[in-house]
Each structure stands twice: as C-alpha cells, then as structure tokens.
Scaffold this motif. Structure first.
Motif, PDB file in Angstrom:
ATOM      1  N   UNK A  31     -32.644  85.945 -85.709  1.00  0.00           N
ATOM      2  CA  UNK A  31     -34.017  85.553 -85.400  1.00  0.00           C
ATOM      3  C   UNK A  31     -34.299  84.098 -85.762  1.00  0.00           C
ATOM      4  N   UNK A  32     -33.645  83.581 -86.790  1.00  0.00           N
ATOM      5  CA  UNK A  32     -33.819  82.179 -87.155  1.00  0.00           C
ATOM      6  C   UNK A  32     -33.270  81.263 -86.059  1.00  0.00           C
ATOM      7  N   UNK A  33     -32.090  81.609 -85.527  1.00  0.00           N
ATOM      8  CA  UNK A  33     -31.537  80.823 -84.415  1.00  0.00           C
ATOM      9  C   UNK A  33     -32.427  80.930 -83.182  1.00  0.00           C
ATOM     10  N   UNK A  34     -32.940  82.112 -82.911  1.00  0.00           N
ATOM     11  CA  UNK A  34     -33.808  82.285 -81.750  1.00  0.00           C
ATOM     12  C   UNK A  34     -35.067  81.443 -81.873  1.00  0.00           C
ATOM     13  N   UNK A  35     -35.644  81.407 -83.054  1.00  0.00           N
ATOM     14  CA  UNK A  35     -36.836  80.591 -83.286  1.00  0.00           C
ATOM     15  C   UNK A  35     -36.527  79.119 -83.092  1.00  0.00           C
ATOM     16  N   UNK A  36     -35.365  78.695 -83.578  1.00  0.00           N
ATOM     17  CA  UNK A  36     -34.957  77.294 -83.444  1.00  0.00           C
ATOM     18  C   UNK A  36     -34.863  76.897 -81.974  1.00  0.00           C
ATOM     19  N   UNK A  57     -22.393  83.571 -78.544  1.00  0.00           N
ATOM     20  CA  UNK A  57     -23.461  83.830 -79.501  1.00  0.00           C
ATOM     21  C   UNK A  57     -24.809  83.282 -79.047  1.00  0.00           C
ATOM     22  N   UNK A  58     -24.871  82.034 -78.584  1.00  0.00           N
ATOM     23  CA  UNK A  58     -26.150  81.460 -78.173  1.00  0.00           C
ATOM     24  C   UNK A  58     -26.652  82.132 -76.897  1.00  0.00           C
ATOM     25  N   UNK A  59     -25.743  82.392 -75.968  1.00  0.00           N
ATOM     26  CA  UNK A  59     -26.151  83.102 -74.756  1.00  0.00           C
ATOM     27  C   UNK A  59     -26.741  84.459 -75.093  1.00  0.00           C
ATOM     28  N   UNK A  60     -26.153  85.159 -76.045  1.00  0.00           N
ATOM     29  CA  UNK A  60     -26.685  86.465 -76.437  1.00  0.00           C
ATOM     30  C   UNK A  60     -28.036  86.334 -77.126  1.00  0.00           C
ATOM     31  N   UNK A  61     -28.152  85.358 -78.010  1.00  0.00           N
ATOM     32  CA  UNK A  61     -29.425  85.153 -78.706  1.00  0.00           C
ATOM     33  C   UNK A  61     -30.551  84.903 -77.713  1.00  0.00           C
ATOM     34  N   UNK A  62     -30.269  84.103 -76.673  1.00  0.00           N
ATOM     35  CA  UNK A  62     -31.308  83.735 -75.724  1.00  0.00           C
ATOM     36  C   UNK A  62     -31.516  84.812 -74.655  1.00  0.00           C
ATOM     37  N   UNK A  63     -30.446  85.474 -74.243  1.00  0.00           N
ATOM     38  CA  UNK A  63     -30.617  86.610 -73.324  1.00  0.00           C
ATOM     39  C   UNK A  63     -31.446  87.702 -73.978  1.00  0.00           C
ATOM     40  N   UNK A  64     -31.272  87.867 -75.273  1.00  0.00           N
ATOM     41  CA  UNK A  64     -32.047  88.855 -76.032  1.00  0.00           C
ATOM     42  C   UNK A  64     -33.542  88.537 -76.001  1.00  0.00           C
ATOM     43  N   UNK A  65     -33.884  87.270 -75.778  1.00  0.00           N
ATOM     44  CA  UNK A  65     -35.287  86.853 -75.693  1.00  0.00           C
ATOM     45  C   UNK A  65     -35.817  86.885 -74.260  1.00  0.00           C
TER      46      UNK A  65
END
Length: 248
Positions: A31-36, A57-65
């Motif tokens: 969630x910290x990376x997603x907020x960033x 990892x970043x693609x997953x963090x952002x796809x999750x959003x």
C-alpha cells in the motif's frame, strides 16, 4: 540492449522474484508503494506502460488499483516470473518481451509510463528516456524509481555490514546473490560513474520532459523493519516524475 544485461537478470530472476513477491504480500509495503505511485501519476484509470517490469511488482501494484497495465522486459526469465505472479494474484497485465531502448509500441500510445530500478542497468539511458517520451501521450506523466548504488555517502562499512545482516534475515538465499549491486559484468555501465539523480535530470530535460521533480529517500516511506535495514539503509532510493508537454 547488451546481452550481458539480459544474462545478468536471467541469472537474478529467481532470487529477485522471491524478494518482490514477498514485498507484494506485505500489505503495509504494498500500500505504501501504491500511494507513492498514485501521488506521482495524479490520476487513476490510466493506460500505463511498465518498462523493465522484472517479476511484475509495479505492474501488479498498479493493476491492483485498477490501472490498465502493459509491461515489457528484456529478460525472458523475468517475464515468465511476472506472468506467473500476475496469474497467482488474479491480475490482468499485458506482458511483452522487448528492449527498453527500442520499445515495441506506437507513438503517444500510453497515458503514463512507470519504471522501477531499471534505468541504472541499461547501456544507453538517453535512448530509454527518449523512448519513454515517444510512447507517452502529451500532457501525461512518467514516474520512475532508481537509486545511487555506487557513490552514496550512506554506504559506510558499518551500514553495509548491517544491511547484509538484514538481507540474510529477510531472505538468506538472496544474501548470497547480493542486492542491487554492480556485478563484474556491469562495471562499464553509465551509472557506475554517474552523478545521480543530477545526470538523470539532464537527460530528462534533453529528451523534452518538463515539470521534473525528484523525491529522495522514498525507501523510508515504503520499507519497514528488517526490509528497511536490508534494502533501504545504505542508498538514496529516488523517484523522478516529469510531464511530456503539449506541443504548441
């Protein structure tokens, strides 16, 4: 792109994959990376390109959003890991094998570009940045993360030793393979002798980007506990954001 770079990341794919998978599984870190990235991109529901996606990892963090994610990497083994990770987390991401210095996408196709710990490894960073600019729509933003892995004054002998201890405690197998360090086959890279992020800013300006901003030491907000000791205590992890301006 230089084949030694692909070979390096093919070799590192297993240990690096385990590192990022663990990070995605830690809710506070994810969630910290997603907020960033949300703060950097300014908008949701964009069509984004992740350049040098590694295990995804970043693609997953952002796809999750809810972002529409396309991801590209030069290492086939990294891509295989990314495909598996996305499937394991039920996330839809369009993966491509490709060279960051010659992206296989049309001009002005994406509404945002992201990248994570990739630019330091490429032979010709100015080509990569030029490609970011080319595929980005006018008025849209780039956000990328990297670090000063060679000359950061925080890299004292004591801090490096403590960091290595943290790596061992967090992931013993990764300890023996090193972190984001410059291995022998990467000694000729531009980043070894670069002043970062000052040199990054110059290349971004030359490519045509405007509104360039740097956020230093982002690891202090995204990494915690042992993982901060291991991966965030010896280097400045920075995020650079910029805008492709509208043509007059």
């Amino acid at each position: 792109m230089n084949m030694s770079i692909r070979n390096h990341w093919d070799t590192e794919s297993v240990t690096y994959d385990s590192f990022v998978v663990k990070g995605f599984s830690i809710k506070k870190e994810r969630e910290a990376w997603q907020t960033l990235f949300l703060d950097a991109l300014k908008s949701k529901n964009l069509r984004l390109l992740d350049v040098g996606c590694g295990p995804g990892i970043v693609s997953m963090q952002l796809a999750d959003l809810g972002y529409s994610m396309t991801a590209v990497d030069f290492s086939e083994k990294m891509l295989a890991a990314a495909v598996k990770n996305a499937a394991d987390n039920n996330l839809k991401i369009d993966f491509h094998h490709g060279d960051a210095e010659n992206l296989p996408f049309e001009d002005e196709f994406f509404e945002g570009v992201v990248s994570d710990y990739m630019l330091w490894t490429v032979p010709h960073p100015e080509k990569v940045i030029s490609e970011w600019f080319r595929v980005l729509k006018p008025g849209c933003r780039i956000a990328y993360v990297d670090g000063n892995w060679v000359s950061d004054p925080k890299m004292t002998r004591l801090k490096v030793c403590l960091s290595n201890l943290g790596v061992f405690l967090d992931s013993p197998s990764r300890c023996f393979h090193g972190k984001c360090e410059v291995s022998a086959d990467l000694q000729t890279l531009w980043s070894v002798n670069a002043s970062r992020p000052a040199d990054d800013i110059k290349m971004m300006e030359k490519a045509g980007f405007t509104d360039i901003c740097v956020r230093h030491n982002i690891q202090d907000s995204v990494l915690h506990g042992i993982r901060h000791l291991a991966y965030g205590s010896t280097n400045d992890h920075f995020m650079i954001t910029a805008v492709k301006p509208h043509t007059s």
